[in-house]
Design an enzyme around this catalytic site. Structure first.
Site, PDB file in Angstrom:
ATOM      1  CG  ASP A 148     -37.487   2.569-122.548  1.00  0.00           C
ATOM      2  OD1 ASP A 148     -38.146   1.549-122.289  1.00  0.00           O
ATOM      3  OD2 ASP A 148     -37.976   3.578-123.120  1.00  0.00           O
TER       4      ASP A 148
ATOM      5  CG  ASP B  44     -41.909   0.148-126.783  1.00  0.00           C
ATOM      6  OD1 ASP B  44     -41.692  -0.056-127.994  1.00  0.00           O
ATOM      7  OD2 ASP B  44     -42.370  -0.714-126.014  1.00  0.00           O
TER       8      ASP B  44
HETATM    9 MG   LIG Z   1     -40.016   4.271-123.112  1.00  0.00          MG
END
Ligand SMILES: [Mg+2]
Length: 232
Positions: A9, A11
């Site tokens: 992932d 962010d």
């Molecule tokens: Mg995230």
């Protein structure tokens, strides 16, 4: 398990980007003459809705009780993406401690690297360039980004797209996430998931995680990661 690929992932996982996103949203609301202001407490709640445009519509409909169609969401979001890019390019958002070491060691050990993110491709590339000096495509073989799929996390779409790009089975991979929505997406795609909560997600429920850690420095090499994943 010894994964053949790591799917990251972006962010909150590669970097604590949420404050830069929040500032970029607020700047853009101002630029469009809106009096909206998202403070940290509100943003923690709003983050449960993934995707920037979706988050603005959710805020309009359920917090302000106005018709989201009255808000130029697409234009504001475009402005916000550009503003976020400026903030990131300044180099103010570093990789989380341990991430650079893990990426370098994983590449050296022949693990394949991919990204599965709700954010869009330009944002991913800006962050990777600003933090590593390299284009994202040089470091990650497959980049599955939010704008390439129909449904964002917690739907598994972006992980399924990453698996397709890698040509691997879910059980060959390890997803690396910081949030409950991300964890749900990975698990819905059948992928084992390591979770390391970030500043905005430390109160989420991560009981479905394969492994939960509190600091990426605990997995700063493939050896450390493997040791955590193997049953004692
Ligand atoms: Mg995230």
């Amino acid at each position: 398990m010894i994964p053949r690929a790591l799917i990251f992932d972006v962010d909150g996982t590669l970097a604590e980007t949420e404050e830069a996103h929040r500032h970029a949203f607020n700047d853009s609301f101002g630029a469009f003459g809106l009096t909206w202001h998202w403070d940290r407490d509100l943003y923690r709640v709003l983050l449960k809705t993934t995707g920037g445009k979706e988050r603005m519509r959710e805020y309009a409909a359920n917090h302000l009780h106005i018709d989201p169609a009255e808000i130029p969401v697409v234009e504001i979001h475009k402005h916000k993406t550009a503003r976020y890019g400026e903030l990131i390019a300044k180099g103010n958002v570093p990789l989380r401690p341990g991430i650079a070491e893990l990426l370098v060691d994983a590449a050296r050990q022949g693990l394949r690297l991919a990204i599965a993110t709700t954010t869009n491709l330009p944002n991913v590339d800006r962050l990777i360039r600003a933090t590593t000096g390299h284009p994202a495509a040089d470091m990650f073989e497959v980049i599955a980004a939010g704008d390439m799929v129909g449904a964002k996390k917690p739907a598994p779409d972006v992980y399924n797209l990453a698996l397709e790009g890698l040509g691997l089975l879910p059980s060959d991979c390890l997803a690396i996430e910081d949030s409950r929505n991300g964890l749900k997406a990975a698990r819905a795609a059948g992928i084992p998931c390591l979770v390391c909560p970030s500043a905005y997600t430390d109160q989420d429920d991560f009981s479905a995680a394969t492994v939960k850690i509190s600091d990426f420095r605990q997995v700063a090499s493939v050896k450390m990661l493997t040791r955590l994943l193997l049953p004692a």
